[in-house]
Design a protein around this motif. Structure first.
Motif, PDB file in Angstrom:
ATOM      1  N   ARG A  35       0.827  -1.391  -0.009  1.00 15.69           N
ATOM      2  CA  ARG A  35      -0.028  -0.150   0.040  1.00 15.69           C
ATOM      3  C   ARG A  35       0.719   1.162  -0.121  1.00 15.69           C
ATOM      4  O   ARG A  35       0.372   2.411  -0.278  1.00 15.69           O
ATOM      5  CB  ARG A  35      -0.967  -0.095   1.266  1.00 15.69           C
ATOM      6  CG  ARG A  35      -0.301  -0.130   2.572  1.00 15.69           C
ATOM      7  CD  ARG A  35      -1.554  -0.122   3.733  1.00 15.69           C
ATOM      8  NE  ARG A  35      -0.722  -0.445   4.897  1.00 15.69           N
ATOM      9  CZ  ARG A  35      -0.475  -1.561   5.287  1.00 15.69           C
ATOM     10  NH1 ARG A  35      -0.560  -2.686   4.704  1.00 15.69           N
ATOM     11  NH2 ARG A  35       0.042  -1.601   6.505  1.00 15.69           N
ATOM     12  N   LEU A  42      -4.142  -0.589  -4.252  1.00 12.53           N
ATOM     13  CA  LEU A  42      -5.250  -0.310  -3.578  1.00 12.53           C
ATOM     14  C   LEU A  42      -6.766  -0.424  -4.502  1.00 12.53           C
ATOM     15  O   LEU A  42      -7.568  -0.466  -4.041  1.00 12.53           O
ATOM     16  CB  LEU A  42      -5.304   0.866  -2.804  1.00 12.53           C
ATOM     17  CG  LEU A  42      -4.063   1.112  -1.465  1.00 12.53           C
ATOM     18  CD1 LEU A  42      -4.114   2.507  -0.962  1.00 12.53           C
ATOM     19  CD2 LEU A  42      -4.864   0.005  -0.491  1.00 12.53           C
ATOM     20  N   GLU A  43      -6.335   0.083  -5.703  1.00 13.38           N
ATOM     21  CA  GLU A  43      -7.466  -0.304  -6.420  1.00 13.38           C
ATOM     22  C   GLU A  43      -7.889  -1.824  -6.765  1.00 13.38           C
ATOM     23  O   GLU A  43      -9.141  -2.229  -7.255  1.00 13.38           O
ATOM     24  CB  GLU A  43      -7.179   0.399  -7.941  1.00 13.38           C
ATOM     25  CG  GLU A  43      -7.015   1.896  -7.779  1.00 13.38           C
ATOM     26  CD  GLU A  43      -6.565   2.719  -9.306  1.00 13.38           C
ATOM     27  OE1 GLU A  43      -6.755   2.060 -10.107  1.00 13.38           O
ATOM     28  OE2 GLU A  43      -6.238   3.573  -8.857  1.00 13.38           O
ATOM     29  N   VAL A  46      -8.731  -3.222  -1.857  1.00 13.38           N
ATOM     30  CA  VAL A  46      -8.888  -2.038  -0.868  1.00 13.38           C
ATOM     31  C   VAL A  46      -8.205  -1.835   0.395  1.00 13.38           C
ATOM     32  O   VAL A  46      -7.748  -1.096   0.939  1.00 13.38           O
ATOM     33  CB  VAL A  46     -10.348  -1.614  -0.951  1.00 13.38           C
ATOM     34  CG1 VAL A  46     -10.900  -2.830   0.090  1.00 13.38           C
ATOM     35  CG2 VAL A  46     -10.687  -0.463  -0.184  1.00 13.38           C
ATOM     36  N   GLY A  48      -5.242  -3.031   0.841  1.00 14.02           N
ATOM     37  CA  GLY A  48      -3.602  -3.059   0.592  1.00 14.02           C
ATOM     38  C   GLY A  48      -2.821  -3.994   1.172  1.00 14.02           C
ATOM     39  O   GLY A  48      -1.653  -3.787   1.141  1.00 14.02           O
TER      40      GLY A  48
END
Length: 200
Positions: A35, A42-43, A46, A48
């Motif tokens: 992250r 993170l896409e 979410v 990370g």
């Protein structure tokens, strides 16, 4: 299927399982923590965190869940214990024990010994003591055994073996009992384990 992986993290369990199973997969190796070093990650996940695993529409974030999913979904009977087997309860318990009981304190040793050494001095040693106390069950259980379940290698050994390997990476293995040390060395000699480490 695809696995997002950081070397030496819990995603090693999933990678090792894939190598043991001989399943074709795609692998993306990230720098830890992803992250921070890979904000675009993170896409994808979410949280990370690693591991992150996709198989079609299936998305998994927990290392033990990925191992369990793989052996059940793809019927890799050599690596699992089925529910009607007498050793099934033992098998499931070691899977959960590996993370909830063994790996958890090690992540805190890593955090306060290497990532944030000045934040809480001495806290890493307290969590190391906690880890060694939690090794008592394994030490006792390994008497006369080569593997954890059904006298054969399963993902329970991958799950627990990773926790012991992480302890070794954190310089704690010199305090392992001879039985625990021998068990870990036996697992480290498996070709799939060696391949997973080399990939990392």
């Amino acid at each position: 299927m695809k696995l997002w992986h950081c070397p030496l993290t819990r995603s090693h369990r999933a990678l090792w399982t894939l190598e043991e199973a001989g399943i074709d997969y795609d692998l993306e190796v990230l720098q830890f923590p992803p992250r921070v070093h890979h904000p675009e990650y993170l896409e994808i996940n979410v949280l990370g965190t690693v591991p992150f695993f996709k198989d079609g529409d299936v998305q998994l974030t927990e290392s033990i869940a990925i191992c369990h999913y793989l052996v059940e979904r793809y019927q890799i009977d050599d690596l699992c214990i089925k529910p009607k087997h007498p050793d099934y309860g033992n098998y499931i318990n070691w899977l959960y024990h590996s993370d909830a009981t063994l790996t958890f304190p090690l992540t805190l040793v890593n955090r306060y010994r290497f990532l944030e050494p000045d934040s809480f001095p001495g806290l890493d040693d307290e969590y190391a003591k906690w880890f060694f106390a939690r090794l008592r069950l394994l030490k006792q259980y390994l008497e006369g055994k080569k593997f954890l379940c059904d006298n054969r290698f399963t993902i329970a050994d991958i799950a627990v073996g990773y926790a012991l390997y992480l302890g070794k990476l954190l310089n704690l293995s010199d305090r392992y009992s001879p039985l625990v040390r021998e068990y870990l060395e036996h697992l480290e000699n498996r070709e799939a384990f060696k391949r997973a480490v080399a990939i990392s």
